[in-house]
Design an enzyme around this catalytic site. Structure first.
Site, PDB file in Angstrom:
ATOM      1  N   LYS A 175       0.838  -1.205   0.000  1.00 42.61           N
ATOM      2  CA  LYS A 175       0.000   0.000   0.000  1.00 42.61           C
ATOM      3  C   LYS A 175       0.881   1.267   0.000  1.00 42.61           C
ATOM      4  O   LYS A 175       2.084   1.173  -0.062  1.00 42.61           O
ATOM      5  CB  LYS A 175      -0.958  -0.024   1.189  1.00 42.61           C
ATOM      6  CG  LYS A 175      -1.801  -1.309   1.267  1.00 42.61           C
ATOM      7  CD  LYS A 175      -2.772  -1.467   0.110  1.00 42.61           C
ATOM      8  CE  LYS A 175      -3.321  -2.864  -0.075  1.00 42.61           C
ATOM      9  NZ  LYS A 175      -4.154  -3.395   0.992  1.00 42.61           N
TER      10      LYS A 175
HETATM   11  C1  PLP Z   1      -5.125  -4.444   1.340  1.00 45.91           C
HETATM   12  C2  PLP Z   1      -6.593  -4.342   1.345  1.00 45.91           C
HETATM   13  C3  PLP Z   1      -7.358  -4.754   2.439  1.00 45.91           C
HETATM   14  C4  PLP Z   1      -6.791  -5.512   3.603  1.00 45.91           C
HETATM   15  O1  PLP Z   1      -5.729  -4.928   4.216  1.00 45.91           O
HETATM   16  P1  PLP Z   1      -4.710  -5.840   5.071  1.00 45.91           P
HETATM   17  O2  PLP Z   1      -3.880  -4.825   5.787  1.00 45.91           O
HETATM   18  O3  PLP Z   1      -3.916  -6.643   4.084  1.00 45.91           O
HETATM   19  O4  PLP Z   1      -5.495  -6.677   5.979  1.00 45.91           O
HETATM   20  C5  PLP Z   1      -8.721  -4.533   2.403  1.00 45.91           C
HETATM   21  N1  PLP Z   1      -9.312  -3.957   1.348  1.00 45.91           N
HETATM   22  C6  PLP Z   1      -8.606  -3.564   0.265  1.00 45.91           C
HETATM   23  C7  PLP Z   1      -9.326  -2.914  -0.865  1.00 45.91           C
HETATM   24  C8  PLP Z   1      -7.232  -3.757   0.221  1.00 45.91           C
HETATM   25  O5  PLP Z   1      -6.548  -3.404  -0.864  1.00 45.91           O
END
Ligand code: PLP
Length: 383
Positions: free
Chosen positions: A185
């Site tokens: 992210k």
């Molecule tokens: C990455 C992501 C999540 C989950 O996040 P984590 O930190 O990996 O649990 C949820 N929704 C979306 C759209 C994502 O891209």
């Protein structure tokens, strides 16, 4: 040809400042539930232009905490888009409730407000919008629908931190907004997430939920007394992770800016490739570009997409596909009776999309390298 240059689709950036921040936190005496947690929460709440932030150990935990805050229960329905990571819908299933999949807009692949409205029943409790690829959804239309039917509106903003909609920051566009700090992210704490809200009651419930359901005010009592008011989890984030998050946050704005530059470079280069149909950009939406998604034109692109995907991988590009529509996963089919044909727009889009490398430390030359591979694949008839 030798070994092709390898470029992943996403990559974190960790610098000396991050290392020092983590080292300082590790030797500060507080490993968890210390000052860095509230500092990080306040900083992310400020970025989001809301009052409260609740740090948790993943974006998934943040989604789960939000569903708890909204008191989602067995028998409730929550409307979610299929074009997302499974966690956006899993959080509804965790509560024993039913995720109802509303199709996306064919131009932007964002949750369609019209489709949402068609699926509202007396059991509908709320809507989870997902800022797919980093573009804020149509929160004005979604808010109108939510208010009209007495529903909660949540924003899965795991792709869109740092973006805005008509100048209103992501994080302030829904009742609760959720971020992830997974390495792929925009900014990372290793694993981690946060829920942000202006609502003090939601804030209180999420704080209890991340700490076993124990009421937060026990420290002010006798010193030993505490009460578990409800069944919660251990979803806490450590102090050294929050220290990393604070250090990363200082770079977020420049990183989002760089992502926008990379997207503009890609868009200019791909405009001349007639086999590609770019995703639409909503007026007023300031995209944060977690992903740069290309889409093949025409219907049923399955074989062309496979050929291009394989070609890009063979040439060292760590491309991905985001996403297999969530309602097509076996778990959803067998548990909720979802099936192909329920969300035709997302199902068709899925067949033609590929996520290209997109991260702030990509050089212009890396972008041109990706573009050259795609252009030569186009002229040589790979797709
Ligand atoms: C990455 C992501 C999540 C989950 O996040 P984590 O930190 O990996 O649990 C949820 N929704 C979306 C759209 C994502 O891209």
């Amino acid at each position: 040809m030798g070994n092709p240059k390898k470029i992943p689709y996403g990559r974190q950036s960790i610098d000396e400042h991050d290392l020092k921040a983590v080292a300082d936190a590790l030797t500060s005496g507080w490993l968890t539930t210390g000052p860095k947690v509230s500092e990080f929460e306040q900083a992310i709440a400020k970025l989001s232009n809301v009052a409260h932030g609740v740090a948790v150990n993943s974006g998934t935990a943040a989604l789960h905490a939000a569903m708890y805050a909204f008191e989602v229960k067995e028998g409730d329905e929550v409307i979610v888009p299929p074009m997302t990571f499974a966690a956006s819908a899993n959080c509804v299933a965790y509560m024993g409730a039913t995720p109802v999949f509303a199709d996306v807009d064919p131009d932007t692949l964002l949750l369609s407000p019209e489709k949402v409205e068609q699926l509202i029943t007396p059991k509908t409790k709320g809507i989870i919008a997902v800022d797919y690829a980093g573009q804020p959804c149509d929160y004005d239309a979604l808010r109108t629908i939510a208010d009209k039917h007495g529903l909660f509106l949540a924003a899965d903003a795991c792709h869109s931190i740092g973006g805005n909609l008509n100048g209103k920051m992501v994080g302030s566009l829904a009742d609760i907004s959720l971020y992830s700090f997974h390495p792929v992210k925009h900014m990372t704490t290793g694993e981690g997430g946060m829920a942000v809200t202006d609502n003090p009651e939601y804030d209180r419930r999420m704080r209890i939920f991340r700490n076993h359901g124990i009421t937060a005010d026990f420290r002010q009592r006798d010193g030993w007394f505490y009460e578990m008011e409800d069944l919660g989890f251990n979803y806490r984030l450590t102090d050294f992770q929050c220290a990393l998050g604070l250090s990363q946050l200082e770079k977020l704005e420049q990183w989002v800016e760089r992502r926008r530059e990379i997207a503009a470079l890609y868009a200019a280069e791909f405009a001349g490739i007639k086999e590609l149909a770019p995703l639409g950009l909503r007026p007023g939406a300031n995209h944060a570009y977690h992903l740069y998604v290309i889409r093949l034109k025409g219907s049923d692109c399955t074989s062309k997409r496979k050929a291009l995907f394989d070609h890009l991988r063979e040439n060292g590009l760590g491309v991905q596909v985001h996403y297999i529509p969530v309602h097509l996963h076996p778990y959803y089919q067998k548990t909720f009776g979802t099936h192909e044909g329920m969300c035709p727009v997302a199902e068709e889009a899925y067949k033609g999309i590929i996520s290209l490398p997109m991260f702030p430390t990509m050089e212009d030359s890396d972008v041109h390298h990706v573009v050259d591979i795609i252009k030569s694949a186009s002229t040589s008839g790979v797709f």
